[in-house]
Scaffold this motif. Structure first.
Motif, short mmCIF file in Angstrom:
data_model
loop_
_atom_site.label_atom_id
_atom_site.label_comp_id
_atom_site.label_asym_id
_atom_site.label_seq_id
_atom_site.Cartn_x
_atom_site.Cartn_y
_atom_site.Cartn_z
N ASP A 58 0.82 -1.38 0.14
CA ASP A 58 0.38 -0.22 0.04
C ASP A 58 0.37 1.15 -0.12
O ASP A 58 0.81 2.00 -0.30
CB ASP A 58 -0.78 0.33 1.02
CG ASP A 58 -0.41 -0.24 3.01
OD1 ASP A 58 0.79 0.26 3.31
OD2 ASP A 58 -0.74 -1.47 3.10
N ARG A 59 1.81 0.95 0.77
CA ARG A 59 3.27 2.96 0.18
C ARG A 59 4.22 2.15 -0.75
O ARG A 59 5.00 3.57 -1.03
CB ARG A 59 3.72 2.68 1.64
CG ARG A 59 2.99 3.24 2.94
CD ARG A 59 3.55 3.38 4.00
NE ARG A 59 2.95 3.70 5.23
CZ ARG A 59 2.58 3.27 6.61
NH1 ARG A 59 3.35 1.89 6.77
NH2 ARG A 59 1.98 4.32 6.93
N LEU A 60 3.93 0.88 -1.13
CA LEU A 60 5.24 1.22 -3.04
C LEU A 60 4.19 1.91 -4.15
O LEU A 60 5.03 1.69 -5.20
CB LEU A 60 5.04 -0.24 -3.23
CG LEU A 60 5.71 -0.93 -1.91
CD1 LEU A 60 5.96 -2.11 -2.31
CD2 LEU A 60 6.96 -0.51 -1.42
N GLY A 61 3.04 2.42 -4.19
CA GLY A 61 2.79 2.60 -5.58
C GLY A 61 3.00 2.33 -6.24
O GLY A 61 3.13 2.76 -7.30
N TRP A 62 2.38 1.02 -6.30
CA TRP A 62 2.37 -0.23 -7.41
C TRP A 62 1.27 -1.11 -7.14
O TRP A 62 1.03 -1.51 -5.75
CB TRP A 62 3.46 -0.85 -7.04
CG TRP A 62 4.07 -2.64 -8.10
CD1 TRP A 62 4.41 -2.25 -9.26
CD2 TRP A 62 3.70 -3.42 -7.14
NE1 TRP A 62 4.50 -3.91 -9.68
CE2 TRP A 62 3.82 -4.46 -8.55
CE3 TRP A 62 3.66 -4.87 -6.55
CZ2 TRP A 62 4.04 -5.85 -8.81
CZ3 TRP A 62 3.50 -5.95 -5.99
CH2 TRP A 62 3.85 -6.11 -7.04
N GLU A 63 0.58 -2.16 -7.66
CA GLU A 63 -0.25 -3.17 -7.60
C GLU A 63 0.21 -4.15 -8.29
O GLU A 63 0.62 -4.94 -9.11
CB GLU A 63 -1.90 -2.20 -7.94
CG GLU A 63 -2.36 -1.30 -6.81
CD GLU A 63 -3.70 -0.88 -7.26
OE1 GLU A 63 -4.17 -1.60 -8.35
OE2 GLU A 63 -3.88 0.09 -6.94
N GLY A 64 -0.43 -5.36 -7.47
CA GLY A 64 0.19 -6.37 -7.81
C GLY A 64 -1.44 -7.39 -7.48
O GLY A 64 -2.37 -7.03 -7.51
N GLU A 65 -1.41 -8.94 -8.12
CA GLU A 65 -1.94 -9.69 -8.23
C GLU A 65 -1.61 -10.83 -6.90
O GLU A 65 -0.76 -10.56 -6.35
CB GLU A 65 -2.70 -10.99 -9.04
CG GLU A 65 -2.68 -10.46 -10.53
CD GLU A 65 -4.41 -10.29 -11.17
OE1 GLU A 65 -4.98 -11.58 -10.36
OE2 GLU A 65 -4.98 -8.99 -11.33
N THR A 66 -2.81 -10.98 -5.93
CA THR A 66 -2.56 -11.71 -4.97
C THR A 66 -2.26 -12.65 -4.98
O THR A 66 -3.04 -13.80 -6.05
CB THR A 66 -4.04 -11.19 -3.61
OG1 THR A 66 -4.75 -11.89 -4.08
CG2 THR A 66 -3.88 -9.79 -3.48
N ARG A 67 -1.76 -13.46 -3.86
CA ARG A 67 -1.31 -14.92 -4.12
C ARG A 67 -0.94 -15.77 -2.61
O ARG A 67 -0.64 -14.44 -2.24
CB ARG A 67 -0.28 -15.25 -5.22
CG ARG A 67 0.92 -15.11 -4.89
CD ARG A 67 1.87 -16.05 -5.14
NE ARG A 67 3.60 -15.44 -5.52
CZ ARG A 67 4.11 -16.04 -4.30
NH1 ARG A 67 3.13 -16.70 -3.18
NH2 ARG A 67 5.02 -15.58 -3.20
#
Ligand code: COA
Length: 299
Positions: free
Chosen positions: A260-269
């Motif tokens: 949430d603080r990284l300015g990036w989103e990914g898919e969860t696994r």
């Protein structure tokens, strides 16, 4: 549960024994024999967490027959600091199993947490059934993965930190002291001792220091996949800047905490491995986003 019997014949109970280095060594031996992990180097890295409260049954020859330790591990959970304790180093030597020693130590550790007013208790285990009777619930953990961001231009490149060198250990310890939680959703607030010993327990973790950001990055790389384990800083940099400072250009990124603080989103696994993270609190807890505790906080 308290009515069940315990057979502690020939054993002596001790708590808060870390000041006695012979007793500490007995714990090192117990964990080496039980889990094949060596926490011995912790003494050269600032020692065990100062809040540690070990509970143990010792044999006459000094062997530690059974142990469970508790320590304070404040956590950031859903944007709020939770005054949590953690249980670790739970083990009973085979010759003393089935006598109620672990039940006894669990009850003693729970009573200590109650007395100290902790809001919650957390632990990792591969035997959740052992703790469910005491109100612990498994909290599913999630990592994130996806295409890596393009590296952002950075200032001076990061340099490698080697915690076996005293100067680098000091840099790392100072960064850990003043860190902010790496995530709002779920993260440790400090937990210096665990971070330090985890650098030893997994030698494949690389540590880099971005001097102008006073930021330590714990990471791994596997081909074109970048894996981010933790960021130790007063202000968390964006993933693109972290990758830029490391001089990398990976195709894929994997983040082993909530980004949430990284300015990036990914898919969860769901991360691999058979261990389960358990939580015990008076109020039910549900994470606001899928998350996991950084492996550098493993305890
Ligand atoms: C698991 C372990 C700590 C149990 O120690 P122990 O002293 O034999 O346990 P106790 O005799 O005090 O039994 C405590 C309770 O746990 C239960 N239990 C024991 N072994 C268990 C297991 N492997 N899985 C689930 N429950 C178990 C017992 O039935 C007992 O239940 P009760 O309180 O309802 O009677 C011990 O077998 C051990 O050290 N194992 C290897 C390391 C490990 O797994 N550590 C804990 C996980 S983090």
């Amino acid at each position: 549960m308290t009515s069940k019997s315990i057979d502690h014949s020939g054993l002596t109970f001790r708590r808060d024994y870390f000041g006695d280095l012979t007793a500490w060594q007995a714990l090192v031996d117990l964990l080496k024999d039980t889990f094949d992990i060596d926490i011995g180097p912790l003494q050269q890295m600032g020692g065990p967490d100062p809040s540690s409260m070990p509970f143990g049954w010792f044999a006459a020859d000094g062997q530690l027959a059974a142990n469970l330790s508790a320590f304070a591990m404040p956590l950031m959970v859903n944007g709020r600091t939770v005054n949590a304790a953690a249980f670790q180093s739970g083990a009973v030597r085979p010759a003393w199993r089935g006598r109620g020693l672990y039940r006894d130590l669990t009850q003693k550790a729970l009573a200590w947490c109650e007395e100290k007013g902790f809001e919650a208790i957390v632990l990792y285990t591969d035997k959740p059934a052992l703790y469910e009777p005491y109100g612990f619930h498994a909290l599913p953990m999630h990592a994130y993965s996806g295409p890596a961001p393009a590296p952002a231009a950075s200032g001076r490149p990061a340099r490698t930190l080697d915690p076996s060198r005293p100067a680098d250990l000091s840099v790392l310890q100072a960064a850990l002291k003043r860190r902010m939680p790496v995530s709002e959703t779920l993260a440790v607030v400090e937990s210096t001792a665990m971070f330090l010993i985890n650098t030893r327990l997994d030698p494949s973790v690389r540590l880099s220091f971005i001097e102008d950001r006073q930021t330590v990055i714990a990471w791994k790389a596997d081909g074109d996949r970048f894996m981010l384990l933790d960021v130790v800083a007063q202000q968390i940099a964006a993933l693109a800047e972290i990758i830029g400072s490391l001089g990398l250009r990976p195709a894929m990124a994997e983040v082993l905490f909530c980004p949430d603080r990284l300015g990036w989103e990914g898919e969860t696994r769901a991360p691999g491995g058979g261990t389960c993270f358990m939580f015990r609190a008076s109020d039910e807890i549900a994470l606001e986003a899928p998350a996991m505790l950084s492996p550098m906080a493993d305890f």
